[in-house]
Design a protein around this motif. Structure first.
Motif, mmCIF file in Angstrom:
data_model
loop_
_atom_site.group_PDB
_atom_site.id
_atom_site.type_symbol
_atom_site.label_atom_id
_atom_site.label_comp_id
_atom_site.label_asym_id
_atom_site.label_seq_id
_atom_site.Cartn_x
_atom_site.Cartn_y
_atom_site.Cartn_z
ATOM 1 N N MET A 1 33.365 19.347 34.008
ATOM 2 C CA MET A 1 33.009 20.617 33.412
ATOM 3 C C MET A 1 32.837 21.667 34.494
ATOM 4 O O MET A 1 32.256 21.412 35.533
ATOM 5 N N LYS A 2 33.335 22.859 34.239
ATOM 6 C CA LYS A 2 33.204 23.945 35.185
ATOM 7 C C LYS A 2 32.191 24.942 34.651
ATOM 8 O O LYS A 2 32.342 25.488 33.579
ATOM 9 N N ALA A 3 31.159 25.181 35.412
ATOM 10 C CA ALA A 3 30.115 26.087 34.961
ATOM 11 C C ALA A 3 30.428 27.498 35.401
ATOM 12 O O ALA A 3 31.062 27.725 36.422
ATOM 13 N N VAL A 31 20.328 26.548 30.899
ATOM 14 C CA VAL A 31 21.697 26.035 30.914
ATOM 15 C C VAL A 31 22.143 25.805 29.468
ATOM 16 O O VAL A 31 21.575 24.966 28.758
ATOM 17 N N VAL A 33 25.280 24.984 26.791
ATOM 18 C CA VAL A 33 26.601 24.392 26.674
ATOM 19 C C VAL A 33 27.256 24.909 25.400
ATOM 20 O O VAL A 33 26.601 25.108 24.374
ATOM 21 N N THR A 70 23.023 30.144 32.378
ATOM 22 C CA THR A 70 24.206 29.523 32.959
ATOM 23 C C THR A 70 24.930 28.771 31.847
ATOM 24 O O THR A 70 24.295 28.049 31.077
ATOM 25 N N TYR A 71 26.252 28.950 31.775
ATOM 26 C CA TYR A 71 27.035 28.320 30.706
ATOM 27 C C TYR A 71 27.899 27.192 31.248
ATOM 28 O O TYR A 71 28.441 27.277 32.350
ATOM 29 N N GLU A 72 28.037 26.148 30.448
ATOM 30 C CA GLU A 72 28.995 25.092 30.699
ATOM 31 C C GLU A 72 29.742 24.799 29.408
ATOM 32 O O GLU A 72 29.268 25.126 28.318
ATOM 33 N N ASN A 73 30.930 24.187 29.561
ATOM 34 C CA ASN A 73 31.767 23.872 28.404
ATOM 35 C C ASN A 73 31.807 22.377 28.156
ATOM 36 O O ASN A 73 31.761 21.576 29.096
ATOM 37 N N PHE A 88 21.656 19.372 28.957
ATOM 38 C CA PHE A 88 21.656 20.825 28.927
ATOM 39 C C PHE A 88 20.393 21.289 28.223
ATOM 40 O O PHE A 88 19.787 20.549 27.440
#
Length: 260
Positions: A1-3, A31, A33, A70-73, A88
């Motif tokens: 995963m790329k944050a 964080v 997601v 901060t976002y992650e996928n 998360f």
């Protein structure tokens, strides 16, 4: 995963005063997601930017609570288990508030209520109701496993058999819509907000038919016992009362055009 990091900016002038009455998270990083596949709630726009109703809502919430985000996928099927395991702090992707999900994650208060609709190709003339779809065994629908559209398709449209071969399972919502457009399936169930967004962006290739199939409330999800639920609920309540949520609805469901 790329944050990637999104530093919250004020969506409206009410944020400055809201910070004096809401909890102060003292710059805490949250964080979040998401799937980025559910327009207009969250998606990747034509310029490659992650945008949408939920991003703007989270920016406003973070500003009011003095936090950064901060976002992650992650894929939909992994999202709820990952948040339940506290990988998360939060999850967002138009998640329907349901009792079975609430057994493993905590939900925020509802920030939006939507209705399930039937999304079909623009030239579809073989059915216009759920009953007509169910009666024609040649017709297929696409859905993501474990989602509200999947369960509505199984229990409200078809025969209650979760292994019914007429439901083609796909990993992302975008893949279900693409399968519909190219003719691999004949129906996608979605909430009315996303459905209308896809119709408006399709230049006549898609349409919504039939009656609404029910309502669903959307909420953010958290690990069980999260101390973020109360402050975020307070921010949602204030945004609802001061008109910010109405402004978000106008921006993303009336003014914004997908594909631009």
């Amino acid at each position: 995963m790329k944050a990637f990091v999104f530093i919250a900016a004020a969506f409206c002038a009410t944020a400055a005063t809201a910070q004096s009455t809401l909890p102060d998270l003292e710059g805490r990083e949250i964080v979040v997601v998401t799937e980025n596949a559910y327009p207009p709630l969250q998606f990747i726009d034509a310029q490659g930017q992650a945008v949408g109703w939920e991003y703007d809502a989270m920016a406003e919430i973070a500003t009011r609570l003095n936090a950064t985000v901060t976002y992650e996928n992650i894929s939909w099927d992994a999202m709820i288990p990952a948040v339940s395991e506290a990988q998360f702090d939060m999850g967002m992707t138009g998640i329907t508030i349901r009792e079975d999900r609430a057994e493993i994650v905590d939900f925020s208060d509802s920030y939006m209520t939507s209705e399930m609709v039937m999304l079909v190709r623009g030239d579809e003339d073989r059915f216009a109701t759920a009953q007509e779809f169910a009666a024609n065994e040649d017709l297929l629908m696409a859905a993501q496993p474990g989602t509200t559209p999947f369960y509505v398709g199984v229990y409200d449209v078809l025969d209650g058999n979760e292994a019914n071969p007429r439901i083609q399972l796909m990993e992302t919502f975008g893949a279900t819509v693409q399968a519909l457009r190219v003719g691999d399936v004949d129906l996608v169930l979605t909430d009315g907000t996303a459905g209308n967004g896809y119709v408006e962006a399709s230049d006549g290739a898609l349409k919504v038919v039939g009656e609404k199939l029910g309502t669903e409330d959307f909420g953010f999800i958290f690990p069980k016992g999260s101390d973020l639920v109360a402050p975020i609920n307070a921010a949602i309540a204030e945004m609802r009362s001061d008109g910010t949520i109405d402004a978000l609805n106008t921006r993303w469901f009336l003014e914004y055009k997908l594909g631009e």
